[in-house]
Design a protein around this motif. Structure first.
Motif, short mmCIF file in Angstrom:
data_model
loop_
_atom_site.label_atom_id
_atom_site.label_comp_id
_atom_site.label_asym_id
_atom_site.label_seq_id
_atom_site.Cartn_x
_atom_site.Cartn_y
_atom_site.Cartn_z
N ASP A 462 0.84 -1.19 0.00
CA ASP A 462 0.00 0.00 0.00
C ASP A 462 0.88 1.25 0.00
O ASP A 462 1.61 1.51 0.96
CB ASP A 462 -0.90 -0.03 1.23
N PRO A 463 0.83 2.07 -1.01
CA PRO A 463 1.69 3.27 -1.09
C PRO A 463 1.40 4.28 0.00
O PRO A 463 2.25 5.14 0.28
CB PRO A 463 1.38 3.83 -2.48
N GLU A 464 0.21 4.22 0.64
CA GLU A 464 -0.06 5.16 1.72
C GLU A 464 0.87 4.94 2.90
O GLU A 464 1.04 5.84 3.72
CB GLU A 464 -1.52 5.00 2.19
N PHE A 465 1.47 3.76 2.97
CA PHE A 465 2.38 3.46 4.06
C PHE A 465 3.83 3.74 3.70
O PHE A 465 4.61 4.17 4.55
CB PHE A 465 2.23 1.99 4.49
N TRP A 466 4.23 3.51 2.45
CA TRP A 466 5.65 3.62 2.16
C TRP A 466 6.05 4.91 1.43
O TRP A 466 7.16 5.40 1.59
CB TRP A 466 6.14 2.41 1.38
N ARG A 467 5.14 5.47 0.60
CA ARG A 467 5.55 6.65 -0.18
C ARG A 467 5.87 7.84 0.70
O ARG A 467 6.89 8.52 0.48
CB ARG A 467 4.47 6.99 -1.20
N PRO A 468 5.06 8.16 1.75
CA PRO A 468 5.44 9.30 2.60
C PRO A 468 6.79 9.09 3.30
O PRO A 468 7.53 10.05 3.52
CB PRO A 468 4.29 9.36 3.63
N ILE A 469 7.11 7.86 3.60
CA ILE A 469 8.40 7.58 4.25
C ILE A 469 9.53 7.75 3.25
O ILE A 469 10.62 8.27 3.59
CB ILE A 469 8.40 6.17 4.86
N GLN A 470 9.31 7.33 2.05
CA GLN A 470 10.33 7.53 1.01
C GLN A 470 10.63 9.02 0.84
O GLN A 470 11.79 9.45 0.80
CB GLN A 470 9.83 6.94 -0.30
N ASP A 471 9.57 9.82 0.78
CA ASP A 471 9.74 11.27 0.63
C ASP A 471 10.44 11.86 1.85
O ASP A 471 11.29 12.75 1.74
CB ASP A 471 8.38 11.94 0.43
N HIS A 472 10.10 11.37 3.02
CA HIS A 472 10.69 11.91 4.24
C HIS A 472 12.19 11.58 4.32
O HIS A 472 12.98 12.42 4.76
CB HIS A 472 9.97 11.33 5.46
N CYS A 473 12.56 10.40 3.90
CA CYS A 473 13.98 10.04 3.89
C CYS A 473 14.76 10.95 2.93
O CYS A 473 15.89 11.36 3.23
CB CYS A 473 14.14 8.58 3.48
N ARG A 474 14.17 11.23 1.81
CA ARG A 474 14.83 12.14 0.86
C ARG A 474 15.01 13.51 1.49
O ARG A 474 16.06 14.16 1.33
CB ARG A 474 14.01 12.26 -0.41
N ALA A 475 13.99 13.97 2.22
CA ALA A 475 14.08 15.28 2.83
C ALA A 475 15.13 15.33 3.93
O ALA A 475 15.73 16.37 4.18
CB ALA A 475 12.70 15.68 3.39
#
Length: 892
Positions: A462-475
């Motif tokens: 489910d991208p609702e679980f992993w995509r925000p974390i991916q973006d946060h790691c980049r930030a």
């Protein structure tokens, strides 16, 4: 060492002194005469005479030869089944015989018995009487008129006196029976009438006088008088070897002095009479081996007393020897341990005495053996807990514990690298997004210049679980690596293996934290310097939780976790034997590689890896300083599932590693082998053993309640109570000494710890029959909803059954008042507590009182009611509340 040896010698001497102090010695009148008559049954062993217990001529001859030295006559109770062999053999030794005809409801048998008794009287001149029936009226086998007819039938056929044997009150209440016999054969058995051994002789004499007054001119014989040497108490009546000797010696001297005609029941112990309750086999003046049970002259003593004392002292010394292996034990520590060891020695001696002094049929022998086998690990667990009490309360303080004030060498690894690189791995599986962001933000604030963070989300499409974390790691910057791995095999261990593949080549230390942990900035700065010692392979910090104020249930759960990290882990650390848990730990990369990395063949991959590292000879260190806080399980269901996973994984580890505990199979030290073995026994064994013993005791309830069988208290039930007391003292004392929580939270922690007994035992049972269970994620961060199912159903069933069993025992014991049965009922109540603790927490979770708001409002209302100004109470920390409120999908 000299002081410790002196302590051991002092305790041993004190133990010996107690044996001398409590040696029982009683005075009683000497009897040097010959008994007028004793009851004799020519049977051996535990087989019933009606089945296959056939008397042998040579055995009878040997018995009567020995009896001829102590009595002038014998009384029999039957005239068939081999007993008819007795009168002619008795004549060889000058013994008179009172023949018995056994009478019951079987008319054919009655006829054979009467014919045989008549024939014996006609053919043997030493027969001095016939007793037609034994307590036949009392047992309801015959009506009085029918029995009188049988007596008259016999009287017509013989020239010797004829009577029947009945309890004294049957004669008193039935004068027509007395008028039909040649003499009154009255049974006076004070034990069965609840008299004490001190009252027994007076009661017998009184009943003799009563019958003599009621039937003047009639010959009165006390046809049965005796006292059992073993068995259970009946109200005030206490059986025992001293009591038997005292009662009989006092009775025969009194009877001889006032001219009472009597018969002692009985000559030889009859093990086959186990159906007469616990005392049935033990009325003989000789034991089943035909040896005297007491002396008729001199003080009454236990001839084997000092043999038992020697066993107790020897066991106490042997169990005290491990104290000499302790490193710098204190005097008080050695004193407590040696006293406990000698206490166990005294119990072992009691077991020997009981085993040697009792007779067993197969069922009772099996039950006793099983009970003793189950008690051995229970006693080992109790001794281990006493050892921990002694070490913490009286021993020297921790010496290997890493503290904030402890000076550490500079953090150098390899070629004087000032700050060796650390790779922090955060595995996540369907974790709340905001919670995981907090974890990553805390890592970014670490006060350490050389680290990276690998966040791996596995099997979470489910991208609702992993995509925000991916973006946060980049930030957060290039230090943070994000991996989204699908279809990962091997649960958490599989994800961590992938993280290792993406770890920087120059990373020397691997840090592991769970997705819910907010670490402190000084975590790495404080603990990485420990790795300056090239022998150190792992450093572990404790778990802590930031949402203990979420509810009363979470509050007590947090207290329960704290005990493990502030007590058990600190002590295990002294022996380089810590349990590794997969968060807040730092692992040397080379140590991990040598151990083979993360393994998926257990569901506790962290503990498995930590043990393997120790088996390779690496040092491990522990600090009880909190360097981070996570979240508690959301629900009681999640709490139990987590404990089930730990217990099942622990059992998997036992099955995987037990061979490495054999001598020479690994580099584990003897101390490490001991700590891990006792740790597993203390946790997995204690909980499983508790459930097994509770269920076995439930099975025993109807047998104890309705079959006149009591569980021996000194060797079975009292040790269970003592072990419970040790566990209680262990918990309370060590929490007060080591865990900085309030008394109320400590009490709740005790309830929480007890509440998982059934859960752990189920996990161990499943570990015995299954190889692998799926990894069950512990729901945290508000992601899971409360189950609609009651989370302590089976605990409620077993707990209520135990209480019902205790109630049944108390009610059915009301007229007997057997002390051992009351003690057994008390054990059932104690054993119900862990099950009821689970019920209490499950009920608490769904009640209003679980909310701190309820208690705040109640405090305010109470203050207003009594006219006090309301006190402002602390508010709940909103940071600790569930952070997944925005999650729109429920994950099962």
């Amino acid at each position: 060492m000299r002081a410790i040896v002196a302590v051991l010698l002092f305790v041993t001497a004190a133990h010996a002194g107690l044996w001398g102090l409590f040696q029982e010695k009683q005075a009683a009148p000497d009897f040097r005469g010959i008994l007028p008559s004793v009851s004799y049954a020519p049977f051996e062993g535990s087989a019933h005479p009606d089945v296959d217990n056939i008397p042998q001529i040579e055995k009878i001859r040997a018995d009567l030869k020995k009896l001829s030295t102590i009595t002038r006559a014998i009384r029999l109770y039957s005239s068939t089944g081999g007993v008819e062999l007795v009168p002619p053999i008795a004549a060889e030794f000058g013994l008179k015989v009172t023949v018995g005809a056994w009478i019951d409801k079987n008319s054919d048998r009655n006829k054979r018995e009467i014919e045989a008794a008549i024939n014996l009287a006609k053919r043997n001149s030493n027969v001095n009487g016939i007793v037609v029936g034994n307590e036949t009226i009392f047992r309801g086998e015959q009506k009085i008129n029918d029995l009188v007819d049988l007596i008259k039938q016999v009287k017509k056929s013989v020239n010797v006196p004829v009577t029947t044997g009945e309890i004294w009150n049957i004669w008193r209440d039935n004068p027509e029976l007395a008028s039909s016999v040649d003499f009154i054969a009255a049974h006076v058995l004070p034990y069965w009438e609840n008299f004490t051994d001190k009252q027994a002789v007076d009661q017998a004499v009184a009943m003799f006088q009563l019958l003599r007054d009621q039937f003047p001119g009639k010959r009165i014989v006390i046809a049965e008088f005796g006292w059992p040497s073993a068995g259970y108490n009946l109200r005030n009546a206490e059986p025992g070897p001293f009591e038997q000797a005292s009662v009989l010696r006092n009775f025969v001297t009194r009877a001889e002095a006032i001219g009472i005609d009597y018969n002692i029941v009985e000559a030889i112990d009859q093990p086959w009479k186990f159906f007469e309750g616990g005392v049935g086999p033990y009325w003989g003046i000789l034991d089943a081996n035909r040896e005297p049970k007491f002396a008729w002259t001199g003080p009454i003593v236990n001839e084997n007393y000092w043999k038992l004392a020697a066993i107790a002292l020897l066991m106490g010394i042997l169990m005290s020897l491990p104290i000499l292996r302790l490193e710098q034990p204190t005097i008080m520590q050695a004193l407590l341990l040696s006293a406990a060891a000698n206490g166990v020695g005294a119990w072992v001696s009691t077991v020997f005495a009981y085993w040697a002094g009792h007779y067993f049929v197969f069922g009772s022998a099996f039950a006793l053996t099983l009970g003793l086998i189950l008690l051995v690990p229970l006693i080992l667990i109790a001794m281990a807990r006493i050892d921990e009490i002694a070490a913490i309360a009286f021993g020297r303080g921790p010496r290997r514990l890493i503290t904030k004030s402890a000076p550490l060498a500079p953090a150098t690894i390899g070629e004087n690298v000032a700050f060796p690189k650390v790779s922090i791995h955060i595995p996540a599986y369907y974790e709340p997004v905001e919670m995981l962001k907090q974890t990553l933000d805390a890592v970014s604030r670490l006060d350490y210049p050389n680290f990276e963070c690998v966040c791996i989300i596995n099997n979470t499409p489910d991208p609702e679980f992993w995509r925000p974390i991916q973006d946060h790691c980049r930030a957060l910057g290039e230090r943070f690596k994000f991996i989204n791995a699908e279809k990962v095999q091997g649960f958490k261990a599989g994800a961590l293996r992938i993280a290792m593949e993406r770890t920087a080549a120059d990373a020397e230390i691997i840090g592991i934290i769970d997705a819910d942990y907010v670490v402190h900035p000084d975590w790495l700065k404080d603990l990485v310097p420990v790795f300056a010692d090239a022998r150190v392979g792992l450093v572990q910090a404790p778990q802590e939780h930031r949402d203990g104020d979420r509810s009363l249930m979470h509050y007590i759960m947090n207290g329960e976790y704290a005990g493990f990290f502030d007590i058990g882990m600190v002590q295990r650390n002294e022996f380089n034997s810590i349990i590794v848990h997969g968060t807040m730990c730092l692992i040397r990369r080379s140590a991990m590689d040598m151990a083979g990395g993360w393994s998926s063949d257990t569901i506790c991959e962290d503990t498995d890896l930590g043990l393997t590292i120790q088996q390779q000879g690496w040092l491990t260190h522990y600090t009880n300083v909190r360097y981070g806080e996570g979240l508690l399980p959301d629900t009681y269901e999640a709490f139990k599932k987590q404990r089930h996973r730990w217990a099942y994984g622990g059992f998997q580890i036992v099955k995987k590693h037990w061979r490495r505990f054999l001598p020479g199979a690994s580099r584990l030290t003897p101390d490490q082998r001991r700590e891990f073995s006792l740790g597993w026994l203390n946790w997995l064994g204690a909980e499983s053993l508790g459930v097994v013993v509770a269920i076995l005791n439930l099975i025993w309830v109807p047998i104890v309640a309705f079959a006149d069988i009591a569980i021996p208290d000194k060797i079975l039930t009292l040790p269970i109570i003592a072990s419970f007391a040790v566990s209680l003292i262990h918990f309370v004392a060590l929490y007060r000494l080591r865990v900085k929580i309030k008394a109320g939270q400590m009490l709740g922690a005790m309830i929480a710890a007890m509440s998982v007994q059934w859960t752990v035992s189920r996990a161990v049972a499943q570990g015995l029959i299954t190889e692998h269970l799926a990894f069950a994620r512990t729901s945290k961060g508000g992601l899971s909803r409360m189950s609609i199912e009651f989370q302590a159903f089976w605990e409620a069933v077993i707990g209520v059954l135990l209480l019902i069993g205790a109630a049944v025992l108390v009610v059915t014991n009301g007229y007997k008042e057997v002390r051992e049965i009351y003690i057994f009922a008390g054990v059932l109540v104690l054993q119900s507590l862990p099950f009821l603790a689970a019920v209490a927490i499950a009920l608490l979770e769904n009640s209003r009182i679980n909310s701190f708001a309820f208690w705040r409002n109640s405090a305010v209302r109470t203050a207003e009611l009594i006219g006090l100004r309301p006190v402002t109470l602390p508010t709940v920390n909103t940071q600790s509340q569930p952070v997944a409120s925005e999650i729109r999908r429920e994950v099962n």
